[in-house]
Design an enzyme around this catalytic site. Sequence first.
Site, PDB file in Angstrom:
ATOM      1  N   VAL A  24       0.854  -1.189   0.000  1.00  0.00           N
ATOM      2  CA  VAL A  24       0.000   0.000   0.000  1.00  0.00           C
ATOM      3  C   VAL A  24       0.888   1.237   0.000  1.00  0.00           C
ATOM      4  O   VAL A  24       1.842   1.331   0.773  1.00  0.00           O
ATOM      5  CB  VAL A  24      -0.930  -0.005   1.237  1.00  0.00           C
ATOM      6  CG1 VAL A  24      -1.677   1.304   1.367  1.00  0.00           C
ATOM      7  CG2 VAL A  24      -1.892  -1.180   1.159  1.00  0.00           C
ATOM      8  N   CYS A  25       0.536   2.181  -0.850  1.00  0.00           N
ATOM      9  CA  CYS A  25       1.292   3.425  -0.953  1.00  0.00           C
ATOM     10  C   CYS A  25       0.357   4.584  -0.619  1.00  0.00           C
ATOM     11  O   CYS A  25      -0.387   5.066  -1.481  1.00  0.00           O
ATOM     12  CB  CYS A  25       1.872   3.577  -2.359  1.00  0.00           C
ATOM     13  SG  CYS A  25       2.860   5.062  -2.563  1.00  0.00           S
ATOM     14  N   ILE A  26       0.359   4.980   0.663  1.00  0.00           N
ATOM     15  CA  ILE A  26      -0.386   6.160   1.094  1.00  0.00           C
ATOM     16  C   ILE A  26       0.547   7.000   1.958  1.00  0.00           C
ATOM     17  O   ILE A  26       1.492   6.486   2.565  1.00  0.00           O
ATOM     18  CB  ILE A  26      -1.689   5.807   1.855  1.00  0.00           C
ATOM     19  CG1 ILE A  26      -1.420   4.892   3.057  1.00  0.00           C
ATOM     20  CG2 ILE A  26      -2.725   5.214   0.909  1.00  0.00           C
ATOM     21  CD1 ILE A  26      -2.647   4.598   3.910  1.00  0.00           C
TER      22      ILE A  26
END
Length: 167
Positions: free
Chosen positions: A89-91
């Site tokens: 996940v890329c947040i």
Amino acid sequence: MAQSQGALLLKRQLNDLQKKPVEGFSAGLVDDENLFVWEIIVIGPVDTVYEGGFFKAHLSFPQEYPQRPPKLKFISEMWHPNVGKDGLVCISILHEPGEDKFGYERAEERWLPIHTVESIMRSVISMLCDPNAGSPANVDAAKQYRENFPAFKKEVTRLVRLTQEAL
């Protein structure tokens, strides 16, 4: 041996989540002997293409937690602009603290030691509800989301069905 600050925080957060579950996800340990790797089940948010899905992920905390962010990796197949093809996940809140060398994120949007498993998972659920196709981790999913939403929805629907069958 004394437990680290991170281990104590994680133990307290796990106990809090078990006593008072939060809507949208469930959390537990992958291995009862290791507080630093959690198994998360993300429940697809209502009124999204992910509705009805039960997506398995692992939340891995560094030994330096809470000074450094954990990594969240979907184990279930995921098709989303902000989830890499490897499941990561890329947040913003999962990015290392401090200034963004590319100038895309403000420091206060990135990891801060005040974040908890609950705040991380609320951000992930928000990400499922409102993808950021302008800053993708999966360029193909972002392009399809923007240019051919019916095909994007069809792929996600297939993945939701797979998570249901895996129960």
